[in-house]
Scaffold this active site. Structure first.
Site, PDB file in Angstrom:
ATOM      1  N   LYS A 103     -50.983 -10.318  28.183  1.00 23.58           N
ATOM      2  CA  LYS A 103     -49.576 -10.454  27.871  1.00 23.58           C
ATOM      3  C   LYS A 103     -48.750  -9.338  28.525  1.00 23.58           C
ATOM      4  O   LYS A 103     -47.540  -9.438  28.644  1.00 23.58           O
ATOM      5  CB  LYS A 103     -49.363 -10.368  26.350  1.00 23.58           C
ATOM      6  CG  LYS A 103     -50.085 -11.401  25.566  1.00 23.58           C
ATOM      7  CD  LYS A 103     -49.914 -11.098  24.055  1.00 23.58           C
ATOM      8  CE  LYS A 103     -50.824 -11.997  23.255  1.00 23.58           C
ATOM      9  NZ  LYS A 103     -50.905 -11.539  21.833  1.00 23.58           N
ATOM     10  N   GLY A 104     -49.426  -8.259  28.920  1.00 22.88           N
ATOM     11  CA  GLY A 104     -48.734  -7.027  29.302  1.00 22.88           C
ATOM     12  C   GLY A 104     -47.706  -7.150  30.402  1.00 22.88           C
ATOM     13  O   GLY A 104     -46.767  -6.359  30.480  1.00 22.88           O
TER      14      GLY A 104
ATOM     15  N   ASP B  26     -55.808   0.335  35.871  1.00 18.53           N
ATOM     16  CA  ASP B  26     -56.488   1.466  35.246  1.00 18.53           C
ATOM     17  C   ASP B  26     -57.866   1.623  35.920  1.00 18.53           C
ATOM     18  O   ASP B  26     -57.954   2.119  37.041  1.00 18.53           O
ATOM     19  CB  ASP B  26     -56.565   1.163  33.743  1.00 18.53           C
ATOM     20  CG  ASP B  26     -57.053   2.319  32.888  1.00 18.53           C
ATOM     21  OD1 ASP B  26     -57.498   3.323  33.446  1.00 18.53           O
ATOM     22  OD2 ASP B  26     -57.006   2.215  31.658  1.00 18.53           O
TER      23      ASP B  26
ATOM     24  N   PHE C  90     -52.383   7.182  27.305  1.00 18.88           N
ATOM     25  CA  PHE C  90     -52.157   5.801  26.882  1.00 18.88           C
ATOM     26  C   PHE C  90     -50.659   5.583  26.728  1.00 18.88           C
ATOM     27  O   PHE C  90     -49.989   6.311  26.001  1.00 18.88           O
ATOM     28  CB  PHE C  90     -52.884   5.492  25.575  1.00 18.88           C
ATOM     29  CG  PHE C  90     -52.978   4.012  25.338  1.00 18.88           C
ATOM     30  CD1 PHE C  90     -53.940   3.252  25.997  1.00 18.88           C
ATOM     31  CD2 PHE C  90     -52.082   3.376  24.497  1.00 18.88           C
ATOM     32  CE1 PHE C  90     -54.012   1.876  25.812  1.00 18.88           C
ATOM     33  CE2 PHE C  90     -52.143   1.996  24.304  1.00 18.88           C
ATOM     34  CZ  PHE C  90     -53.110   1.252  24.959  1.00 18.88           C
ATOM     35  N   VAL C  91     -50.150   4.584  27.443  1.00 21.11           N
ATOM     36  CA  VAL C  91     -48.699   4.365  27.467  1.00 21.11           C
ATOM     37  C   VAL C  91     -48.336   3.005  26.866  1.00 21.11           C
ATOM     38  O   VAL C  91     -49.135   2.073  26.889  1.00 21.11           O
ATOM     39  CB  VAL C  91     -48.144   4.467  28.908  1.00 21.11           C
ATOM     40  CG1 VAL C  91     -48.342   5.872  29.448  1.00 21.11           C
ATOM     41  CG2 VAL C  91     -48.799   3.442  29.831  1.00 21.11           C
TER      42      VAL C  91
ATOM     43  N   ARG D  68     -44.380  -3.523  22.723  1.00 22.86           N
ATOM     44  CA  ARG D  68     -44.144  -4.196  24.009  1.00 22.86           C
ATOM     45  C   ARG D  68     -42.649  -4.285  24.310  1.00 22.86           C
ATOM     46  O   ARG D  68     -42.242  -4.318  25.468  1.00 22.86           O
ATOM     47  CB  ARG D  68     -44.706  -5.625  23.980  1.00 22.86           C
ATOM     48  CG  ARG D  68     -46.224  -5.704  23.903  1.00 22.86           C
ATOM     49  CD  ARG D  68     -46.667  -7.142  24.160  1.00 22.86           C
ATOM     50  NE  ARG D  68     -48.033  -7.402  23.753  1.00 22.86           N
ATOM     51  CZ  ARG D  68     -49.120  -7.133  24.477  1.00 22.86           C
ATOM     52  NH1 ARG D  68     -49.002  -6.587  25.671  1.00 22.86           N
ATOM     53  NH2 ARG D  68     -50.321  -7.406  24.021  1.00 22.86           N
TER      54      ARG D  68
HETATM   55  P1  XMP Z   1     -58.411  -2.044  33.905  1.00 20.10           P
HETATM   56  O1  XMP Z   1     -59.223  -0.898  33.349  1.00 20.10           O
HETATM   57  O2  XMP Z   1     -59.160  -3.329  33.870  1.00 20.10           O
HETATM   58  O3  XMP Z   1     -57.264  -2.122  32.848  1.00 20.10           O
HETATM   59  O4  XMP Z   1     -57.802  -1.720  35.240  1.00 20.10           O
HETATM   60  C1  XMP Z   1     -56.212  -2.928  32.976  1.00 20.10           C
HETATM   61  C2  XMP Z   1     -55.746  -3.334  31.609  1.00 20.10           C
HETATM   62  O5  XMP Z   1     -56.002  -2.308  30.629  1.00 20.10           O
HETATM   63  C3  XMP Z   1     -54.932  -2.165  29.743  1.00 20.10           C
HETATM   64  N1  XMP Z   1     -54.477  -0.767  29.766  1.00 20.10           N
HETATM   65  C4  XMP Z   1     -53.476  -0.276  29.044  1.00 20.10           C
HETATM   66  N2  XMP Z   1     -52.659  -0.870  28.165  1.00 20.10           N
HETATM   67  N3  XMP Z   1     -51.541   1.171  27.818  1.00 20.10           N
HETATM   68  C5  XMP Z   1     -51.690  -0.134  27.548  1.00 20.10           C
HETATM   69  O6  XMP Z   1     -50.934  -0.662  26.750  1.00 20.10           O
HETATM   70  C6  XMP Z   1     -52.338   1.844  28.692  1.00 20.10           C
HETATM   71  O7  XMP Z   1     -52.155   3.043  28.906  1.00 20.10           O
HETATM   72  C7  XMP Z   1     -53.351   1.076  29.334  1.00 20.10           C
HETATM   73  N4  XMP Z   1     -54.310   1.387  30.245  1.00 20.10           N
HETATM   74  C8  XMP Z   1     -54.966   0.223  30.494  1.00 20.10           C
HETATM   75  C9  XMP Z   1     -53.883  -3.111  30.225  1.00 20.10           C
HETATM   76  O8  XMP Z   1     -53.927  -4.257  29.410  1.00 20.10           O
HETATM   77  C10 XMP Z   1     -54.271  -3.507  31.624  1.00 20.10           C
HETATM   78  O9  XMP Z   1     -53.947  -4.830  31.912  1.00 20.10           O
HETATM   79 MG    MG Z   2     -52.662  -6.083  30.833  1.00 12.38          MG
END
Ligand code: XMP
Ligand code: MG
Length: 186
Positions: free
Chosen positions: A46-47, A106, A155-156, A168
């Site tokens: 959903k992000g 990430d 963490f953001v 969100r």
């Molecule tokens: P990867 O590790 O697969 O992560 O690259 C991507 C997904 O991890 C979540 N993510 C976060 N969500 N704050 C969040 O709300 C953060 O700081 C954060 N770091 C990673 C996110 O869903 C992303 O799509």
């Molecule tokens: Mg995401």
């Protein structure tokens, strides 16, 4: 009006004005690259939903939109490492130029999986637009062509990003106070 989320925010990392200006610039870059094409903006739910809505408008292109939902994060700040599709594509993407729209890059787990998945489905090209990038956390070799902001390993939340499905709808990117997490464990 009282914004009841404000009291949980420790600091603002990217302000509403900075987001607006950067999304405008990314829209221009995408416009230049895809001007003669009809790309498919493919948001990772959903992000990405707020970034997606602003970016597709900022692009000024004849584009269409699609979404996919994956889960790799459970409620909390830790990744499970395994990427699972929870809502799949609703259209054939064969021959399409895809712009994957993500909230944050990430470890790279999610996007390395998705880029492979879209190529296997026959996409003509796949590029990545991510609002935020945490390059220090990368364990998979994934690079985004369009990046809003690099952020430190914190963490953001906000502008689409959640903690336990909340925050969100904050109009900026921020960091939560430690007590918010502590209280969640009670
Ligand atoms: P990867 O590790 O697969 O992560 O690259 C991507 C997904 O991890 C979540 N993510 C976060 N969500 N704050 C969040 O709300 C953060 O700081 C954060 N770091 C990673 C996110 O869903 C992303 O799509
Ligand atoms: Mg995401």
């Amino acid at each position: 009006m009282v914004n009841v989320m404000e009291k949980d925010i420790l600091k603002v990392l990217v302000s509403e004005e900075e987001l607006k200006e950067r999304v405008r610039q990314l829209g221009e870059q995408i416009n230049e690259k895809y001007r003669d094409k009809r790309p498919l903006f493919l948001g990772v739910l959903k992000g990405s939903f707020i970034f997606m809505a602003d970016l597709v408008r900022a692009s000024g292109l004849k584009a269409d939109v699609e979404f996919i939902a994956v889960s790799s994060y459970h409620n909390g700040t830790r990744s499970s490492g395994v990427v699972q599709i929870t809502h799949d594509l609703q259209q054939d993407i064969t021959g399409r130029d895809i712009i994957v729209v993500e909230d944050i890059l990430d470890s790279g787990n999610t996007l390395s999986f998705l880029v492979g998945y879209f190529k296997a489905k026959g996409a003509a090209s796949v590029s990545i637009a991510t609002l935020l990038d945490k390059p220090s956390r990368r364990t998979k070799p994934v690079t985004a062509e369009f990046v809003g902001f690099n952020v430190p390993d914190e963490f953001v939340v906000g502008y689409g990003l959640d903690y336990a499905q909340m925050y969100r709808n904050l109009p900026y990117i921020g960091v939560l106070k430690a007590e918010v997490y502590e209280n969640a464990l009670d």
